[in-house]
Scaffold this motif. Sequence first.
Motif, mmCIF file in Angstrom:
data_model
loop_
_atom_site.group_PDB
_atom_site.id
_atom_site.type_symbol
_atom_site.label_atom_id
_atom_site.label_comp_id
_atom_site.label_asym_id
_atom_site.label_seq_id
_atom_site.Cartn_x
_atom_site.Cartn_y
_atom_site.Cartn_z
ATOM 1 N N LEU A 31 49.872 21.088 -0.534
ATOM 2 C CA LEU A 31 48.852 20.513 0.349
ATOM 3 C C LEU A 31 48.543 21.466 1.499
ATOM 4 O O LEU A 31 47.374 21.709 1.832
ATOM 5 C CB LEU A 31 49.335 19.166 0.887
ATOM 6 C CG LEU A 31 48.530 18.531 2.025
ATOM 7 C CD1 LEU A 31 47.091 18.301 1.606
ATOM 8 C CD2 LEU A 31 49.179 17.235 2.475
ATOM 9 N N THR A 32 49.590 22.031 2.095
ATOM 10 C CA THR A 32 49.406 22.945 3.226
ATOM 11 C C THR A 32 48.663 24.203 2.802
ATOM 12 O O THR A 32 47.691 24.618 3.443
ATOM 13 C CB THR A 32 50.770 23.328 3.825
ATOM 14 O OG1 THR A 32 51.454 22.137 4.222
ATOM 15 C CG2 THR A 32 50.593 24.223 5.038
ATOM 16 N N LEU A 33 49.111 24.822 1.708
ATOM 17 C CA LEU A 33 48.483 26.052 1.238
ATOM 18 C C LEU A 33 47.056 25.798 0.762
ATOM 19 O O LEU A 33 46.143 26.573 1.054
ATOM 20 C CB LEU A 33 49.310 26.656 0.096
ATOM 21 C CG LEU A 33 50.690 27.206 0.465
ATOM 22 C CD1 LEU A 33 51.431 27.651 -0.789
ATOM 23 C CD2 LEU A 33 50.555 28.354 1.451
ATOM 24 N N GLY A 34 46.872 24.704 0.020
ATOM 25 C CA GLY A 34 45.549 24.409 -0.511
ATOM 26 C C GLY A 34 44.528 24.171 0.580
ATOM 27 O O GLY A 34 43.423 24.721 0.554
ATOM 28 N N SER A 35 44.901 23.350 1.579
ATOM 29 C CA SER A 35 43.949 23.048 2.646
ATOM 30 C C SER A 35 43.664 24.267 3.513
ATOM 31 O O SER A 35 42.532 24.458 3.982
ATOM 32 C CB SER A 35 44.487 21.905 3.512
ATOM 33 O OG SER A 35 45.742 22.238 4.071
ATOM 34 N N ALA A 36 44.669 25.138 3.724
ATOM 35 C CA ALA A 36 44.484 26.309 4.585
ATOM 36 C C ALA A 36 43.728 27.426 3.864
ATOM 37 O O ALA A 36 42.688 27.909 4.339
ATOM 38 C CB ALA A 36 45.842 26.818 5.066
ATOM 39 N N ILE A 37 44.242 27.842 2.714
ATOM 40 C CA ILE A 37 43.640 28.974 1.988
ATOM 41 C C ILE A 37 42.250 28.626 1.469
ATOM 42 O O ILE A 37 41.292 29.391 1.638
ATOM 43 C CB ILE A 37 44.556 29.410 0.834
ATOM 44 C CG1 ILE A 37 45.898 29.909 1.385
ATOM 45 C CG2 ILE A 37 43.894 30.498 -0.002
ATOM 46 C CD1 ILE A 37 46.933 30.193 0.316
ATOM 47 N N PHE A 38 42.125 27.469 0.856
ATOM 48 C CA PHE A 38 40.836 27.099 0.277
ATOM 49 C C PHE A 38 39.834 26.735 1.360
ATOM 50 O O PHE A 38 38.629 26.848 1.152
ATOM 51 C CB PHE A 38 41.022 25.943 -0.713
ATOM 52 C CG PHE A 38 41.651 26.348 -2.013
ATOM 53 C CD1 PHE A 38 40.965 26.219 -3.213
ATOM 54 C CD2 PHE A 38 42.934 26.863 -2.055
ATOM 55 C CE1 PHE A 38 41.536 26.596 -4.404
ATOM 56 C CE2 PHE A 38 43.525 27.240 -3.244
ATOM 57 C CZ PHE A 38 42.828 27.107 -4.422
ATOM 58 N N GLY A 39 40.333 26.280 2.525
ATOM 59 C CA GLY A 39 39.427 26.014 3.629
ATOM 60 C C GLY A 39 38.759 27.288 4.109
ATOM 61 O O GLY A 39 37.545 27.317 4.366
ATOM 62 N N ALA A 40 39.554 28.349 4.214
ATOM 63 C CA ALA A 40 38.975 29.642 4.601
ATOM 64 C C ALA A 40 37.997 30.131 3.548
ATOM 65 O O ALA A 40 36.927 30.675 3.866
ATOM 66 C CB ALA A 40 40.098 30.664 4.805
ATOM 67 N N LEU A 41 38.323 29.907 2.283
ATOM 68 C CA LEU A 41 37.442 30.317 1.198
ATOM 69 C C LEU A 41 36.132 29.538 1.234
ATOM 70 O O LEU A 41 35.039 30.096 1.031
ATOM 71 C CB LEU A 41 38.155 30.088 -0.143
ATOM 72 C CG LEU A 41 37.561 30.734 -1.392
ATOM 73 C CD1 LEU A 41 37.567 32.251 -1.274
ATOM 74 C CD2 LEU A 41 38.354 30.301 -2.629
ATOM 75 N N PHE A 42 36.229 28.250 1.532
ATOM 76 C CA PHE A 42 35.047 27.384 1.583
ATOM 77 C C PHE A 42 34.100 27.793 2.712
ATOM 78 O O PHE A 42 32.878 27.864 2.535
ATOM 79 C CB PHE A 42 35.507 25.936 1.754
ATOM 80 C CG PHE A 42 34.395 24.921 1.744
ATOM 81 C CD1 PHE A 42 33.257 25.096 0.966
ATOM 82 C CD2 PHE A 42 34.499 23.762 2.504
ATOM 83 C CE1 PHE A 42 32.242 24.145 0.952
ATOM 84 C CE2 PHE A 42 33.495 22.812 2.499
ATOM 85 C CZ PHE A 42 32.362 23.006 1.723
ATOM 86 N N THR A 43 34.666 28.078 3.871
ATOM 87 C CA THR A 43 33.820 28.399 5.027
ATOM 88 C C THR A 43 33.218 29.807 4.937
ATOM 89 O O THR A 43 32.130 30.046 5.454
ATOM 90 C CB THR A 43 34.625 28.275 6.333
ATOM 91 O OG1 THR A 43 35.803 29.100 6.249
ATOM 92 C CG2 THR A 43 35.042 26.828 6.572
ATOM 93 N N ARG A 44 33.918 30.716 4.279
ATOM 94 C CA ARG A 44 33.453 32.097 4.231
ATOM 95 C C ARG A 44 32.603 32.410 3.002
ATOM 96 O O ARG A 44 31.833 33.365 3.004
ATOM 97 C CB ARG A 44 34.642 33.053 4.271
ATOM 98 C CG ARG A 44 35.408 32.982 5.589
ATOM 99 C CD ARG A 44 36.591 33.927 5.588
ATOM 100 N NE ARG A 44 37.363 33.803 6.823
ATOM 101 C CZ ARG A 44 38.462 34.498 7.091
ATOM 102 N NH1 ARG A 44 38.924 35.379 6.200
ATOM 103 N NH2 ARG A 44 39.098 34.325 8.225
ATOM 104 N N THR A 45 32.752 31.630 1.931
ATOM 105 C CA THR A 45 31.967 31.874 0.721
ATOM 106 C C THR A 45 31.185 30.614 0.364
ATOM 107 O O THR A 45 30.238 30.270 1.043
ATOM 108 C CB THR A 45 32.874 32.332 -0.443
ATOM 109 O OG1 THR A 45 33.875 31.329 -0.696
ATOM 110 C CG2 THR A 45 33.567 33.650 -0.111
ATOM 111 N N SER A 46 31.599 29.964 -0.691
ATOM 112 C CA SER A 46 30.956 28.711 -1.105
ATOM 113 C C SER A 46 31.965 27.880 -1.875
ATOM 114 O O SER A 46 33.041 28.365 -2.260
ATOM 115 C CB SER A 46 29.732 28.996 -1.990
ATOM 116 O OG SER A 46 30.135 29.554 -3.232
ATOM 117 N N PHE A 47 31.603 26.632 -2.141
ATOM 118 C CA PHE A 47 32.515 25.747 -2.861
ATOM 119 C C PHE A 47 32.690 26.200 -4.316
ATOM 120 O O PHE A 47 33.677 25.833 -4.955
ATOM 121 C CB PHE A 47 32.003 24.309 -2.812
ATOM 122 C CG PHE A 47 33.056 23.291 -3.147
ATOM 123 C CD1 PHE A 47 34.053 22.972 -2.232
ATOM 124 C CD2 PHE A 47 33.066 22.653 -4.378
ATOM 125 C CE1 PHE A 47 35.026 22.040 -2.537
ATOM 126 C CE2 PHE A 47 34.038 21.711 -4.690
ATOM 127 C CZ PHE A 47 35.027 21.409 -3.761
#
Length: 409
Positions: free
Chosen positions: A362-378
């Motif tokens: 949960l911690t890794l997914g929300s942190a790493i994928f959050g950065a990916l979402f904001t910087r690229t796309s879903f």
Amino acid sequence: MSVQTSAAAAAPAVENRLTAKDVLAIAGMFLGVFSIGADSFIISPILRPISEALDSSLATAGLGVTAYAICYAVGAPLLGPLADRISRKRMLLTGMALFVVATVLSAFVWDVLTFCITRGLAGIGAAMVTPNVMALIATTYRPPLLPKIIGIVMSALSLAIVVGVPIGSYLAEAAGWRSSFYFIAGLGLLSGLVLSSVLADNPPAAGGAKKSYLGAYAEVLRSRTAVFALLTTLTWMTGFYGVYTYLGTYLGDSLAISTATVGSLLLAYGAGNFAASFMAGWVVAKLGPRSTVMVNGLVSSVVVIALASADLDTWAVLLLLIGWAFTQGFAITAMTAVTAGSVPEARATVMSMNSSCIYLGLTLGSAIFGALFTRTSFTWVGVAAAAATLLAIVANVVATKPAKAAAGA
């Protein structure tokens, strides 16, 4: 095969039937897991009245949720080895008692500090309950009953997702936010009373009482099956939470739908996951853990990429979410069955470590994928989640590889 017969826990089962006490034990474990799951989700609709009562901001009151999660994530692996050295029943009931008392006290808090303390204590209690429930199931039952019972009990978490928020909203409206904590505590108390009357006082596994505290961890880390089963959980949950955390925001923006409609879509996911978890044991018994994880992992990868990149309408998203829910329910039950059976001498320890892997995911997914979402796309979130799921499939293949084949490889 009764839960009262500790000998049955030490030898392969010869019956494929459940006694009345087995049914009561399963119901008690289901209710306990549901109360812990609902405790996590019921906070959402009552956080604002809590913050107003404590004269704090929403963010500050939300620290109570953080305290619960941290204490659970840290407490589970620290307390796990103790259950392998003493009675698992005693550990489970002690944890449930702490959870119930702390939840009741959460209704009597007067500031954010006391709220965080009571929530943290509830998290420690929950960390003593859930891993030991799974350890007791793995100790008492054997295939084909084992995955079926794990699936039934784990479906309680999915049901908590579906009804937790509505229950919290209704109780807060009808009787105030404190009544939500009374309700959860009442469920936990009922679970504890049922389990105390039907569970046998299972002794530690052979040599468990003689093993040092760190020896339980060493036992797990020496097991190839356990290590790769835990890696399966970690990578799978990282991908899952990476998508689920930001899915609501993505759907609201891409479909231009209201928050209520997004909630309805996610509610459909929760309902589908509950149904899948409840039926998962039969699927795992038919296909086996390796094939179940492999097939559902591949389907899940395709679904998340479709959700993240295809031009879909609301109905198509609904169907994909239900399909995704079923792949999650089937695969996670299979993974849990593999982990629970990986180290018979340290079941509570390995299941506690499994719980920590879920929270770490949960911690890794929300942190790493959050950065990916904001910087690229879903779209890239979906691709990354699919990659994580494929890594989980590989780890599961290694975990379920026969020992002789592994030695000769």
